[in-house]
Design a protein around this motif. Sequence first.
Motif, PDB file in Angstrom:
ATOM      1  N   ARG A  79      58.816  43.102  39.864  1.00 26.16           N
ATOM      2  CA  ARG A  79      57.784  44.136  39.730  1.00 26.16           C
ATOM      3  C   ARG A  79      56.831  43.816  38.586  1.00 26.16           C
ATOM      4  O   ARG A  79      55.602  43.941  38.714  1.00 26.16           O
ATOM      5  CB  ARG A  79      58.443  45.486  39.492  1.00 26.16           C
ATOM      6  N   GLU A  80      57.378  43.400  37.426  1.00 24.86           N
ATOM      7  CA  GLU A  80      56.530  43.072  36.276  1.00 24.86           C
ATOM      8  C   GLU A  80      55.621  41.887  36.577  1.00 24.86           C
ATOM      9  O   GLU A  80      54.449  41.877  36.179  1.00 24.86           O
ATOM     10  CB  GLU A  80      57.413  42.784  35.062  1.00 24.86           C
ATOM     11  N   GLN A  81      56.158  40.895  37.290  1.00 23.06           N
ATOM     12  CA  GLN A  81      55.341  39.738  37.634  1.00 23.06           C
ATOM     13  C   GLN A  81      54.213  40.135  38.574  1.00 23.06           C
ATOM     14  O   GLN A  81      53.072  39.669  38.438  1.00 23.06           O
ATOM     15  CB  GLN A  81      56.221  38.665  38.288  1.00 23.06           C
ATOM     16  N   ALA A  82      54.505  41.014  39.542  1.00 18.73           N
ATOM     17  CA  ALA A  82      53.468  41.466  40.470  1.00 18.73           C
ATOM     18  C   ALA A  82      52.387  42.256  39.740  1.00 18.73           C
ATOM     19  O   ALA A  82      51.185  42.109  40.017  1.00 18.73           O
ATOM     20  CB  ALA A  82      54.104  42.316  41.579  1.00 18.73           C
ATOM     21  N   GLN A  83      52.769  43.112  38.782  1.00 22.28           N
ATOM     22  CA  GLN A  83      51.795  43.886  38.021  1.00 22.28           C
ATOM     23  C   GLN A  83      50.913  42.975  37.170  1.00 22.28           C
ATOM     24  O   GLN A  83      49.700  43.172  37.065  1.00 22.28           O
ATOM     25  CB  GLN A  83      52.518  44.903  37.148  1.00 22.28           C
ATOM     26  N   LEU A  84      51.531  41.961  36.522  1.00 22.73           N
ATOM     27  CA  LEU A  84      50.762  41.016  35.708  1.00 22.73           C
ATOM     28  C   LEU A  84      49.757  40.258  36.563  1.00 22.73           C
ATOM     29  O   LEU A  84      48.604  40.055  36.167  1.00 22.73           O
ATOM     30  CB  LEU A  84      51.723  40.049  35.010  1.00 22.73           C
ATOM     31  N   TYR A  85      50.193  39.845  37.753  1.00 23.65           N
ATOM     32  CA  TYR A  85      49.300  39.129  38.654  1.00 23.65           C
ATOM     33  C   TYR A  85      48.126  40.012  39.078  1.00 23.65           C
ATOM     34  O   TYR A  85      46.979  39.558  39.141  1.00 23.65           O
ATOM     35  CB  TYR A  85      50.103  38.678  39.877  1.00 23.65           C
ATOM     36  N   ALA A  86      48.404  41.304  39.348  1.00 21.95           N
ATOM     37  CA  ALA A  86      47.337  42.216  39.750  1.00 21.95           C
ATOM     38  C   ALA A  86      46.336  42.434  38.619  1.00 21.95           C
ATOM     39  O   ALA A  86      45.117  42.486  38.844  1.00 21.95           O
ATOM     40  CB  ALA A  86      47.951  43.550  40.187  1.00 21.95           C
ATOM     41  N   ARG A  87      46.825  42.558  37.367  1.00 28.04           N
ATOM     42  CA  ARG A  87      45.905  42.736  36.232  1.00 28.04           C
ATOM     43  C   ARG A  87      45.023  41.507  36.036  1.00 28.04           C
ATOM     44  O   ARG A  87      43.835  41.614  35.746  1.00 28.04           O
ATOM     45  CB  ARG A  87      46.720  43.025  34.953  1.00 28.04           C
ATOM     46  N   ARG A  88      45.585  40.316  36.183  1.00 26.86           N
ATOM     47  CA  ARG A  88      44.790  39.090  36.024  1.00 26.86           C
ATOM     48  C   ARG A  88      43.715  39.005  37.106  1.00 26.86           C
ATOM     49  O   ARG A  88      42.578  38.611  36.829  1.00 26.86           O
ATOM     50  CB  ARG A  88      45.705  37.871  36.092  1.00 26.86           C
ATOM     51  N   ASN A  89      44.060  39.365  38.333  1.00 28.86           N
ATOM     52  CA  ASN A  89      43.066  39.329  39.410  1.00 28.86           C
ATOM     53  C   ASN A  89      41.938  40.325  39.144  1.00 28.86           C
ATOM     54  O   ASN A  89      40.762  40.038  39.376  1.00 28.86           O
ATOM     55  CB  ASN A  89      43.743  39.660  40.744  1.00 28.86           C
ATOM     56  N   ALA A  90      42.299  41.527  38.641  1.00 25.07           N
ATOM     57  CA  ALA A  90      41.283  42.535  38.363  1.00 25.07           C
ATOM     58  C   ALA A  90      40.344  42.072  37.248  1.00 25.07           C
ATOM     59  O   ALA A  90      39.124  42.252  37.315  1.00 25.07           O
ATOM     60  CB  ALA A  90      41.959  43.857  37.977  1.00 25.07           C
ATOM     61  N   ALA A  91      40.916  41.433  36.204  1.00 25.21           N
ATOM     62  CA  ALA A  91      40.095  40.945  35.105  1.00 25.21           C
ATOM     63  C   ALA A  91      39.165  39.825  35.564  1.00 25.21           C
ATOM     64  O   ALA A  91      37.989  39.769  35.190  1.00 25.21           O
ATOM     65  CB  ALA A  91      40.996  40.461  33.962  1.00 25.21           C
ATOM     66  N   SER A  92      39.673  38.919  36.412  1.00 29.96           N
ATOM     67  CA  SER A  92      38.845  37.825  36.916  1.00 29.96           C
ATOM     68  C   SER A  92      37.709  38.354  37.775  1.00 29.96           C
ATOM     69  O   SER A  92      36.572  37.870  37.704  1.00 29.96           O
ATOM     70  CB  SER A  92      39.708  36.847  37.722  1.00 29.96           C
ATOM     71  N   GLN A  93      37.997  39.362  38.601  1.00 32.22           N
ATOM     72  CA  GLN A  93      36.967  39.938  39.458  1.00 32.22           C
ATOM     73  C   GLN A  93      35.887  40.637  38.635  1.00 32.22           C
ATOM     74  O   GLN A  93      34.691  40.524  38.930  1.00 32.22           O
ATOM     75  CB  GLN A  93      37.622  40.930  40.434  1.00 32.22           C
ATOM     76  N   ALA A  94      36.302  41.364  37.582  1.00 32.93           N
ATOM     77  CA  ALA A  94      35.332  42.052  36.731  1.00 32.93           C
ATOM     78  C   ALA A  94      34.437  41.060  36.006  1.00 32.93           C
ATOM     79  O   ALA A  94      33.226  41.258  35.872  1.00 32.93           O
ATOM     80  CB  ALA A  94      36.071  42.943  35.737  1.00 32.93           C
ATOM     81  N   GLU A  95      35.005  39.949  35.535  1.00 34.52           N
ATOM     82  CA  GLU A  95      34.217  38.933  34.830  1.00 34.52           C
ATOM     83  C   GLU A  95      33.211  38.287  35.781  1.00 34.52           C
ATOM     84  O   GLU A  95      32.063  38.014  35.406  1.00 34.52           O
ATOM     85  CB  GLU A  95      35.155  37.877  34.261  1.00 34.52           C
ATOM     86  N   ALA A  96      33.637  38.041  37.037  1.00 37.66           N
ATOM     87  CA  ALA A  96      32.729  37.422  38.006  1.00 37.66           C
ATOM     88  C   ALA A  96      31.564  38.350  38.341  1.00 37.66           C
ATOM     89  O   ALA A  96      30.438  37.902  38.550  1.00 37.66           O
ATOM     90  CB  ALA A  96      33.501  37.055  39.273  1.00 37.66           C
ATOM     91  N   ASN A  97      31.814  39.671  38.369  1.00 42.93           N
ATOM     92  CA  ASN A  97      30.757  40.623  38.717  1.00 42.93           C
ATOM     93  C   ASN A  97      29.719  40.786  37.605  1.00 42.93           C
ATOM     94  O   ASN A  97      28.570  41.156  37.857  1.00 42.93           O
ATOM     95  CB  ASN A  97      31.377  41.986  39.038  1.00 42.93           C
ATOM     96  N   THR A  98      30.116  40.560  36.335  1.00 39.59           N
ATOM     97  CA  THR A  98      29.199  40.753  35.210  1.00 39.59           C
ATOM     98  C   THR A  98      28.402  39.511  34.859  1.00 39.59           C
ATOM     99  O   THR A  98      27.489  39.574  34.049  1.00 39.59           O
ATOM    100  CB  THR A  98      29.983  41.207  33.977  1.00 39.59           C
ATOM    101  N   LYS A  99      28.730  38.343  35.438  1.00 41.29           N
ATOM    102  CA  LYS A  99      27.993  37.115  35.114  1.00 41.29           C
ATOM    103  C   LYS A  99      26.613  37.148  35.748  1.00 41.29           C
ATOM    104  O   LYS A  99      26.466  37.506  36.922  1.00 41.29           O
ATOM    105  CB  LYS A  99      28.759  35.901  35.626  1.00 41.29           C
ATOM    106  N   PRO A 100      25.556  36.764  34.989  1.00 36.12           N
ATOM    107  CA  PRO A 100      24.208  36.692  35.586  1.00 36.12           C
ATOM    108  C   PRO A 100      24.106  35.501  36.520  1.00 36.12           C
ATOM    109  O   PRO A 100      24.772  34.497  36.329  1.00 36.12           O
ATOM    110  CB  PRO A 100      23.297  36.519  34.360  1.00 36.12           C
ATOM    111  N   ALA A 101      23.312  35.613  37.536  1.00 39.04           N
ATOM    112  CA  ALA A 101      23.100  34.497  38.455  1.00 39.04           C
ATOM    113  C   ALA A 101      22.207  33.463  37.794  1.00 39.04           C
ATOM    114  O   ALA A 101      21.047  33.747  37.485  1.00 39.04           O
ATOM    115  CB  ALA A 101      22.454  35.006  39.744  1.00 39.04           C
ATOM    116  N   PRO A 102      22.685  32.239  37.534  1.00 41.55           N
ATOM    117  CA  PRO A 102      21.920  31.253  36.766  1.00 41.55           C
ATOM    118  C   PRO A 102      20.757  30.639  37.538  1.00 41.55           C
ATOM    119  O   PRO A 102      19.871  30.030  36.936  1.00 41.55           O
ATOM    120  CB  PRO A 102      22.964  30.196  36.434  1.00 41.55           C
TER     121      PRO A 102
END
Length: 266
Positions: A79-102
């Motif tokens: 369960r802890e591993q699944a939660q950690l994986y979900a948090r990492r995916n959410a953080a990666s998705q948020a970072e990708a959405n905030t990057k300006p298009a170069p």
Amino acid sequence: MKIHQHPELLERLASSYALGTLRGGARRRFEVMAREQAPVRAAALIWQSRFASINELQPSVQPDAAVWTRIDNLVQADREQAQLYARRNAASQAEANTKPAPFTGWLRSLTVWRGISAASAFATVAAIAVGVNLRQDMGSEIAKLQTQLQATPQIEYVAVLADNQAAASMLVTFDPKSKKLTLQRVGGFQEAGDKSLQLWALPPGSGPKSLGVLGGEKLLRLTAGENDVRDVPTLAISLEPKGGVPGEGGPTGPVLFKGALIQKML
């Protein structure tokens, strides 16, 4: 590997599988063979039925408390591993959405659009070429698989013949494509030198019909047509004089083994 052609190896693997000592990759390979080969599946079922009667005699045992503790620890860790994986995916998705298009400014350039058009045309040509090659490779692969399929026995009928103590003694399969009955001895019975075993079909509403005389080998094949076994509910084996008896009169000796003939639906 046609493991049913090696009766002793099949017996060892089937007994180990039923007992649970066949593990890891060997167990997975055996399960694949059991799904694809009816004799392997029947041998596993025979050994499982043998061990099932032993299991019923064993008293129930209460698991140690440490066993439940280990199970709970493993569940919590998953369960802890699944939660950690979900948090990492959410953080990666948020970072990708905030990057300006170069390349926003470049996309307005006519030169870039021309380059993109040329690259798209090249990719289309390459995709067509790859598709042609894949189609040719796929055609040859399909032809190869069709040849292998035609050479593979198509088992459509299976029977396990047992004695009056319900102990399995003979495994029978029938391949209508090759018109072959395959018989494998799975018990310890061996007839005397002056005797022969004879296989009989027991059709409803008529007398027994001989399907052939068995030799002394562990694995043998008899020629038969599908009309000889279609709609036959039961097969039997009798003990006869050396060389067997004519099929018109039915068995003259005792019937040693009998079992239902089952037609596979899949």
